[in-house]
Design a protein around this motif. Structure first.
Motif, PDB file in Angstrom:
ATOM      1  N   SER A 105       0.824  -1.210   0.000  1.00 33.87           N
ATOM      2  CA  SER A 105       0.000   0.000   0.000  1.00 33.87           C
ATOM      3  C   SER A 105       0.857   1.258   0.000  1.00 33.87           C
ATOM      4  O   SER A 105       0.569   2.217  -0.724  1.00 33.87           O
ATOM      5  N   GLY A 109      -7.913   8.018   4.205  1.00 34.27           N
ATOM      6  CA  GLY A 109      -7.241   6.831   4.721  1.00 34.27           C
ATOM      7  C   GLY A 109      -7.594   6.566   6.173  1.00 34.27           C
ATOM      8  O   GLY A 109      -7.849   5.422   6.574  1.00 34.27           O
ATOM      9  N   LEU A 110      -7.648   7.626   6.979  1.00 37.06           N
ATOM     10  CA  LEU A 110      -7.941   7.472   8.402  1.00 37.06           C
ATOM     11  C   LEU A 110      -9.372   6.977   8.619  1.00 37.06           C
ATOM     12  O   LEU A 110      -9.620   6.069   9.416  1.00 37.06           O
ATOM     13  N   SER A 146      -9.786   3.420   7.678  1.00 37.20           N
ATOM     14  CA  SER A 146      -9.237   2.583   8.736  1.00 37.20           C
ATOM     15  C   SER A 146     -10.231   2.443   9.887  1.00 37.20           C
ATOM     16  O   SER A 146     -10.356   1.373  10.499  1.00 37.20           O
ATOM     17  N   ALA A 148     -12.645  -0.184   8.832  1.00 38.81           N
ATOM     18  CA  ALA A 148     -12.056  -1.525   8.900  1.00 38.81           C
ATOM     19  C   ALA A 148     -11.982  -2.023  10.338  1.00 38.81           C
ATOM     20  O   ALA A 148     -12.237  -3.203  10.614  1.00 38.81           O
ATOM     21  N   ASN A 149     -11.654  -1.127  11.277  1.00 38.38           N
ATOM     22  CA  ASN A 149     -11.569  -1.524  12.679  1.00 38.38           C
ATOM     23  C   ASN A 149     -12.944  -1.846  13.270  1.00 38.38           C
ATOM     24  O   ASN A 149     -13.091  -2.790  14.054  1.00 38.38           O
ATOM     25  N   TRP A 204      -8.409  -7.165   8.465  1.00 39.54           N
ATOM     26  CA  TRP A 204      -7.035  -6.796   8.851  1.00 39.54           C
ATOM     27  C   TRP A 204      -6.208  -6.393   7.641  1.00 39.54           C
ATOM     28  O   TRP A 204      -5.391  -5.470   7.712  1.00 39.54           O
ATOM     29  N   ASN A 228      -7.403  -3.001   6.585  1.00 38.15           N
ATOM     30  CA  ASN A 228      -6.869  -2.022   7.527  1.00 38.15           C
ATOM     31  C   ASN A 228      -5.405  -1.711   7.225  1.00 38.15           C
ATOM     32  O   ASN A 228      -4.986  -0.548   7.256  1.00 38.15           O
ATOM     33  N   TRP A 257      -3.950  -1.922   4.366  1.00 37.83           N
ATOM     34  CA  TRP A 257      -3.871  -1.164   3.113  1.00 37.83           C
ATOM     35  C   TRP A 257      -4.178   0.315   3.339  1.00 37.83           C
ATOM     36  O   TRP A 257      -3.419   1.187   2.918  1.00 37.83           O
ATOM     37  N   VAL A 258      -5.288   0.617   4.015  1.00 40.35           N
ATOM     38  CA  VAL A 258      -5.678   2.017   4.163  1.00 40.35           C
ATOM     39  C   VAL A 258      -4.762   2.755   5.136  1.00 40.35           C
ATOM     40  O   VAL A 258      -4.585   3.974   5.019  1.00 40.35           O
ATOM     41  N   GLN A 259      -4.135   2.034   6.093  1.00 39.71           N
ATOM     42  CA  GLN A 259      -3.162   2.703   6.953  1.00 39.71           C
ATOM     43  C   GLN A 259      -1.900   3.054   6.177  1.00 39.71           C
ATOM     44  O   GLN A 259      -1.169   3.973   6.564  1.00 39.71           O
ATOM     45  N   CYS A 273     -10.198   7.976  16.352  1.00 34.78           N
ATOM     46  CA  CYS A 273      -9.688   8.300  15.015  1.00 34.78           C
ATOM     47  C   CYS A 273     -10.725   9.046  14.177  1.00 34.78           C
ATOM     48  O   CYS A 273     -10.368   9.810  13.277  1.00 34.78           O
TER      49      CYS A 273
END
Length: 360
Positions: A3, A23-24, A27, A30-31, A47, A50, A52-54, A115
């Protein structure tokens, strides 16, 4: 890691404000999905998403720093920013130790809430470049003004090809990053087990020693950034040579000194962290200086890919080596890896930092 590599060129072209917020918040999603999941399949998918976007986080930050700070201050300022990784890791570990009492899923829901708030704050306060708010762009020695509209032109693509992918120093520090991250994650992943099995400490004491490794690393990366700007004229590879030599010596002493003193072990492990975290912080700075603000995120993505590839060695590889040959052989391998990293930085010693007075 993939990523970071893919999002590097995208971050060089995109508005960093929107890119980072996207991106944040992805994430966050995803979490939350991870927290609601129970199936191994869906947990694994969440996971990976997560991860990838982090990977959308560091490339735009690297680009932002090169636009808002002049080259002569970049190593110092980025070293300060780099401490956020360690501070965030500490907060997560400590906080989740208490949050998990309400159920493990809340270890994902509560950070997602925090976040979300951070994403809103970024959207309100973060700005892309000085020119986007009517301020003059930072002048860089020997380089004209750049504008986003030129980022799809043949000239820009040629610039990226030669300045990043055709730059031997970028490749040298990418390989160096591979070796640096092996040392860093070997201690983070295996430190408690190492201290328990090799030195005979309890896991509680081992945990605090590894925390000391991180704390010393904070000091090391701040000092390394300052020295790079003040002593080495932005040439981070030169700082890294001395840091890597110090790290290898500290790890050799930790391995060979026979005493089982907790204080001595903690000091030597802390010394290793002090020296290892300098190069870990400086890699992105070196890449940004070499690629300039026009391609800083692309260069950061390339070096980041090598850093994350190292976890195959530091995680699975080191564990397998210890299981089959013991800790002594594993430590010998880690010292060899440290020597290879030092050699990569020595080869990159002549690299000049663009925009400094001595780089004319």
């Amino acid at each position: 890691g993939v990523s970071k590599f893919v999002n590097g060129p995208l971050a060089d072209r995109a508005n960093a404000r929107y890119f980072m917020v996207a991106g944040l918040l992805l994430s966050v999603g995803a979490n939350v999905f991870f927290g609601f999941s129970s199936s191994v399949l869906w947990l694994g998918i969440a996971w990976m998403v997560n991860g990838w976007v982090q990977g959308m986080g560091f490339p735009p930050v690297c680009r932002l720093m090169t636009h808002w700070f002049p080259p002569a201050q970049l190593a110092t300022k980025m070293s300060i920013w780099n401490t956020s990784h360690s501070i965030g890791a500490w907060v997560a570990v400590v906080a989740c130790g208490y949050i998990v009492g309400f159920g493990w899923r809340w270890c994902f829901f509560i950070p997602a809430m925090l976040c979300t708030i951070a994403g809103v704050i970024l959207f309100i306060l973060l700005r892309d470049t000085p020119s986007s708010v009517g301020l003059p762009e930072i002048k860089v020695e020997g380089m004209g003004e750049t504008h986003r509209e030129d980022r799809t032109t043949v000239e820009y693509k040629e610039f990226v090809r030669t300045r990043v992918f055709g730059n031997p120093y970028i490749w040298l520090i990418s390989f160096a990053n591979f070796f640096v991250y092996i040392l860093r994650f070997a201690i983070l992943d295996w430190g408690p087990t190492l201290l328990k099995e090799m030195k005979g400490f309890s896991l509680q004491h081992a945990g605090w020693m590894v925390a000391g490794f991180e704390a010393s690393g904070l000091i090391g990366m701040l000092l390394a950034g300052w020295l790079t700007d003040r002593i080495f004229g932005g040439r981070g590879s030169r700082t890294c040579v001395f840091c890597m030599i110090g790290a290898v010596i500290a790890m050799l002493a930790f391995w060979k000194l026979p005493t089982h003193s907790a204080l001595q072990s903690a000091v030597l492990l802390g010394a290793a962290g002090f020296f290892i975290y300098g190069p870990q912080a400086l890699i992105g700075i070196i890449a940004a200086n070499l690629a300039t603000k026009r391609a800083a995120a692309t260069a950061a993505g390339l070096t980041g890919l090598f850093g994350y590839l190292s976890t195959v060695v530091s995680g699975w590889g080191l564990g397998k080596l210890v299981q089959t040959s013991g800790w002594d052989v594993a430590f010998g391998a880690l010292l060899a890896i440290g020597a290879l990293g030092t050699f990569m930085f020595i080869l990159a010693w002549p690299a000049k930092a663009h925009g400094y007075a001595d780089a004319k």
